[in-house]
Design a protein around this motif. Structure first.
Motif, PDB file in Angstrom:
ATOM      1  N   ASP A  44       4.882   0.639   0.872  1.00 23.47           N
ATOM      2  CA  ASP A  44       5.789   1.533   1.592  1.00 23.47           C
ATOM      3  C   ASP A  44       5.724   1.299   3.099  1.00 23.47           C
ATOM      4  O   ASP A  44       6.716   1.512   3.806  1.00 23.47           O
ATOM      5  CB  ASP A  44       5.510   2.996   1.245  1.00 23.47           C
ATOM      6  N   SER A  47       8.124  -1.646   3.350  1.00 23.79           N
ATOM      7  CA  SER A  47       9.536  -1.318   3.142  1.00 23.79           C
ATOM      8  C   SER A  47      10.102  -0.496   4.297  1.00 23.79           C
ATOM      9  O   SER A  47      11.221  -0.743   4.754  1.00 23.79           O
ATOM     10  CB  SER A  47       9.729  -0.578   1.809  1.00 23.79           C
ATOM     11  N   TYR A  48       9.321   0.459   4.785  1.00 26.56           N
ATOM     12  CA  TYR A  48       9.835   1.325   5.848  1.00 26.56           C
ATOM     13  C   TYR A  48       9.893   0.600   7.185  1.00 26.56           C
ATOM     14  O   TYR A  48      10.870   0.721   7.932  1.00 26.56           O
ATOM     15  CB  TYR A  48       8.963   2.576   5.974  1.00 26.56           C
ATOM     16  N   LEU A  51      12.018  -3.271   6.171  1.00 28.69           N
ATOM     17  CA  LEU A  51      13.325  -3.221   5.515  1.00 28.69           C
ATOM     18  C   LEU A  51      14.200  -2.083   6.026  1.00 28.69           C
ATOM     19  O   LEU A  51      15.328  -1.925   5.567  1.00 28.69           O
ATOM     20  CB  LEU A  51      13.143  -3.092   3.997  1.00 28.69           C
ATOM     21  N   VAL A  56      10.128   2.091  -1.331  1.00 24.03           N
ATOM     22  CA  VAL A  56      10.237   1.516  -2.671  1.00 24.03           C
ATOM     23  C   VAL A  56       9.279   2.190  -3.650  1.00 24.03           C
ATOM     24  O   VAL A  56       9.326   1.918  -4.842  1.00 24.03           O
ATOM     25  CB  VAL A  56       9.976  -0.005  -2.652  1.00 24.03           C
ATOM     26  N   ALA A  84      17.129   1.393  -4.113  1.00 27.64           N
ATOM     27  CA  ALA A  84      15.713   1.642  -4.388  1.00 27.64           C
ATOM     28  C   ALA A  84      15.548   2.617  -5.554  1.00 27.64           C
ATOM     29  O   ALA A  84      14.707   2.412  -6.440  1.00 27.64           O
ATOM     30  CB  ALA A  84      15.026   2.182  -3.140  1.00 27.64           C
ATOM     31  N   ARG A 140      17.084  -8.452   2.135  1.00 24.52           N
ATOM     32  CA  ARG A 140      16.658  -7.045   2.134  1.00 24.52           C
ATOM     33  C   ARG A 140      16.839  -6.417   0.758  1.00 24.52           C
ATOM     34  O   ARG A 140      15.919  -5.771   0.233  1.00 24.52           O
ATOM     35  CB  ARG A 140      17.464  -6.269   3.177  1.00 24.52           C
ATOM     36  N   ILE A 144      14.106  -4.949  -1.958  1.00 21.40           N
ATOM     37  CA  ILE A 144      14.168  -3.554  -2.409  1.00 21.40           C
ATOM     38  C   ILE A 144      14.168  -3.482  -3.928  1.00 21.40           C
ATOM     39  O   ILE A 144      13.444  -2.676  -4.537  1.00 21.40           O
ATOM     40  CB  ILE A 144      15.421  -2.852  -1.828  1.00 21.40           C
ATOM     41  N   LEU A 147      10.655  -4.838  -5.469  1.00 21.82           N
ATOM     42  CA  LEU A 147       9.556  -3.900  -5.221  1.00 21.82           C
ATOM     43  C   LEU A 147       9.805  -2.553  -5.882  1.00 21.82           C
ATOM     44  O   LEU A 147       8.868  -1.907  -6.371  1.00 21.82           O
ATOM     45  CB  LEU A 147       9.341  -3.740  -3.721  1.00 21.82           C
TER      46      LEU A 147
END
Length: 250
Positions: A44, A47-48, A51, A56, A84, A140, A144, A147
């Motif tokens: 995370d 992802s944060y 992305l 995720v 997601a 991207r 997403i 994951l």
């Protein structure tokens, strides 16, 4: 009650989670669930921070982000949040099928799920490392989806194994339990050590993931998570042959 009397049970519970009694109903599962909680923090963070405003693993966050996006808040993508959520849902379906297929042995459930999750993370790392730039739309969404699928599998597996207070992805109820079941609230104060370890594991994963992105390489959290998952999968392979009481379905 003295501070020592209050702290000692917490330390004892934490030690029993990291070094569980083989005769315990959940056997060697708690430390593996803690390792998967670290993976949640790592992924995370990636992802944060890499992305964009999307998780995720934390689907509650994505539902909230989707609301922000619909309201027109800057920096939030409805498409990313929905992708997601959809990928996580499919991953949870796959994890559920694995759990039902191997339901006669909890160690086999965990091993099969970890193999699938490790493969998905390895694929995600390859995309992040060798594919198009991470800010490219195609890259991207590939990440997403890969994951999100992996974390859906993990969440479904944790649900099937049902190790108390070690859901690997959700801390809201864990933190609530620490407070509401405490002696200060009039409760018995049970499992505070395990709950605190769960929160610390996710914090540690997020902290390491953030440092890796900021001072290392953007794809480094995925590599760390993949290595950790592979180690857990190897451990679970040995556990999948155990005939101990913990392996039997709950």
């Amino acid at each position: 009650m003295s501070i020592k009397d209050a702290v000692h049970p917490v330390i004892r519970e934490a030690r029993a989670t990291v070094l569980p009694d083989p005769a315990d109903r959940h056997g060697p599962l708690p430390p593996l669930m803690l390792a998967l909680t670290v993976v949640t923090g790592l992924v995370d963070a990636f992802s944060y921070l890499v992305l964009g405003h999307v998780f995720v693993a934390n689907m509650t966050g994505n539902v909230v982000f989707a609301g922000f996006a619909v309201a027109g808040a800057a920096g939030f993508s409805l498409a990313a949040s929905l992708a997601a959520l959809a990928a996580f849902g499919v991953g949870a379906l796959l994890g559920g099928r694995i759990a039902h297929r191997a339901r006669g042995h909890r160690g086999r459930v965990l091993h099969l799920a970890l193999v699938v999750q490790t493969v998905l993370f390895l694929a995600a790392y390859a995309v992040a490392r060798y594919g198009d730039p991470l800010d490219a739309t195609g890259t991207r969404y590939q990440l997403i989806v890969l994951l999100g699928l992996a974390m859906g599998v993990q969440n479904a597996t944790a649900r099937a194994l049902a190790v108390p207070d070690l859901t690997t992805t959700v801390l809201t109820l864990t933190i609530t339990g620490m407070a509401s079941d405490s002696r200060a609230a009039g409760g018995a104060g049970g499992r505070t050590g395990r709950r605190a370890l769960s929160a610390l594991a996710m914090f540690a994963g997020a902290l390491v993931g953030a440092f890796a992105v900021r001072f290392g390489s953007p794809d480094l959290p995925l590599l760390l998570a993949t290595v950790l998952l592979a180690g857990c999968a190897l451990d679970a392979f040995a556990l999948s042959r155990s005939e101990a009481r913990w392996a039997a379905p709950l």
